[in-house]
Design a protein around this motif. Sequence first.
Motif, mmCIF file in Angstrom:
data_model
loop_
_atom_site.group_PDB
_atom_site.id
_atom_site.type_symbol
_atom_site.label_atom_id
_atom_site.label_comp_id
_atom_site.label_asym_id
_atom_site.label_seq_id
_atom_site.Cartn_x
_atom_site.Cartn_y
_atom_site.Cartn_z
ATOM 1 N N THR A 211 0.721 -1.052 -0.007
ATOM 2 C CA THR A 211 -0.055 -0.156 0.119
ATOM 3 C C THR A 211 0.794 1.365 -0.016
ATOM 4 O O THR A 211 2.281 1.334 0.027
ATOM 5 C CB THR A 211 -1.032 0.163 1.159
ATOM 6 O OG1 THR A 211 -1.999 0.891 0.968
ATOM 7 C CG2 THR A 211 -0.178 0.349 2.375
ATOM 8 N N ARG B 101 -3.708 -5.213 -4.654
ATOM 9 C CA ARG B 101 -3.443 -3.966 -4.727
ATOM 10 C C ARG B 101 -4.511 -3.094 -4.845
ATOM 11 O O ARG B 101 -5.069 -3.429 -5.927
ATOM 12 C CB ARG B 101 -1.909 -3.614 -5.395
ATOM 13 C CG ARG B 101 -1.990 -2.145 -5.550
ATOM 14 C CD ARG B 101 -0.446 -1.805 -5.556
ATOM 15 N NE ARG B 101 -0.174 -0.213 -5.605
ATOM 16 C CZ ARG B 101 0.185 0.507 -4.591
ATOM 17 N NH1 ARG B 101 0.222 0.117 -3.218
ATOM 18 N NH2 ARG B 101 0.547 1.824 -4.642
ATOM 19 N N ALA C 76 -5.150 3.317 0.215
ATOM 20 C CA ALA C 76 -4.828 2.930 1.717
ATOM 21 C C ALA C 76 -5.892 2.762 2.623
ATOM 22 O O ALA C 76 -6.078 1.801 3.416
ATOM 23 C CB ALA C 76 -3.736 3.976 2.198
ATOM 24 N N THR D 149 -7.704 -0.255 1.693
ATOM 25 C CA THR D 149 -6.898 -1.303 1.940
ATOM 26 C C THR D 149 -7.044 -1.672 3.643
ATOM 27 O O THR D 149 -7.257 -3.014 3.847
ATOM 28 C CB THR D 149 -5.645 -1.116 1.494
ATOM 29 O OG1 THR D 149 -5.637 -1.012 0.226
ATOM 30 C CG2 THR D 149 -4.913 -2.290 1.947
ATOM 31 N N THR E 192 -1.236 -5.617 5.520
ATOM 32 C CA THR E 192 -0.844 -4.779 4.304
ATOM 33 C C THR E 192 0.554 -4.225 4.809
ATOM 34 O O THR E 192 0.670 -3.895 5.991
ATOM 35 C CB THR E 192 -1.768 -3.725 4.131
ATOM 36 O OG1 THR E 192 -1.378 -2.711 2.843
ATOM 37 C CG2 THR E 192 -2.035 -2.665 5.198
#
Length: 274
Positions: free
Chosen positions: A158, A185, A189, A192, A204
């Motif tokens: 990330t 991916r 962020a 994620t 991550t």
Amino acid sequence: MSERTDRVEVAERAARAGASVADEQFRRGIAVETKGGKTDVVTEADRTAQRRVIGTVRESFPDDAFVGEEEDELKVIPEEGPAWVIDPIDGTNNYVRDVRLFATSVAAVFDGEPVAAANVLPAMDDAYTSDADGTYRDGERVTVSDVSDPERAVVAPTIWWSFDRRDEYAAACSEIVHRFADMRRFGSAQVTLSMVADGSLDGTITNVECNPWDTVAGVHMVRRAGGTVTDLEGDRWTHDSRGLVVSNGRIHDEVLAAARAVDDVRDRAGGDGP
């Protein structure tokens, strides 16, 4: 109702307000500008969404400080007192390419520590929130995954490695695909981190210095969902740490080893940048 409970509700309300601005302009051919580099993009929706978030928060907390990616807001979290950390569209590169994975992110902090957070993904119709007790997706409590075998785990790199640090980016991908079952991916962020919090991902990593608006809300969510977040030394991550190592806790040693291996590439190259 306590002030901190109020901040949880305001964080979600403000994130939804900003997300509605982003959603209104999504896939509408909005003009795209660049800031510091070819991939550092911004749109008027980013600016308008940030103003909407700030305006919503100020209705309840007019004297608080704001840390935000766009315009003239603070770029560093104050060490003392209340503040709000805002990313109006986290994942703008996805946004301008008509990819649904982007979020409006809002976190409330006291003395540098998050106390409430909201990540709203309008194109996915999901809203993640976190208070002192837990993390919730669309109102239902979520927790990190229970995967304990790295060879069953899915991990994501990330943040963004600049063009002069692509050996580190390549190392991150290599470490993940050799240590874990698979790699994802997502280009955001906060998305994620939300997915680690709800168990969709198991971890991550990055070894770069992260901006607070990219991380603080999601870090709070992972922790409240039972996960682990450290820096590259394995110490508790804070908003001014370099690197970000996140996991469900059960595979953290292996995730940390992967992140350190990426940073070894930086060290061998004589890197001293962020």
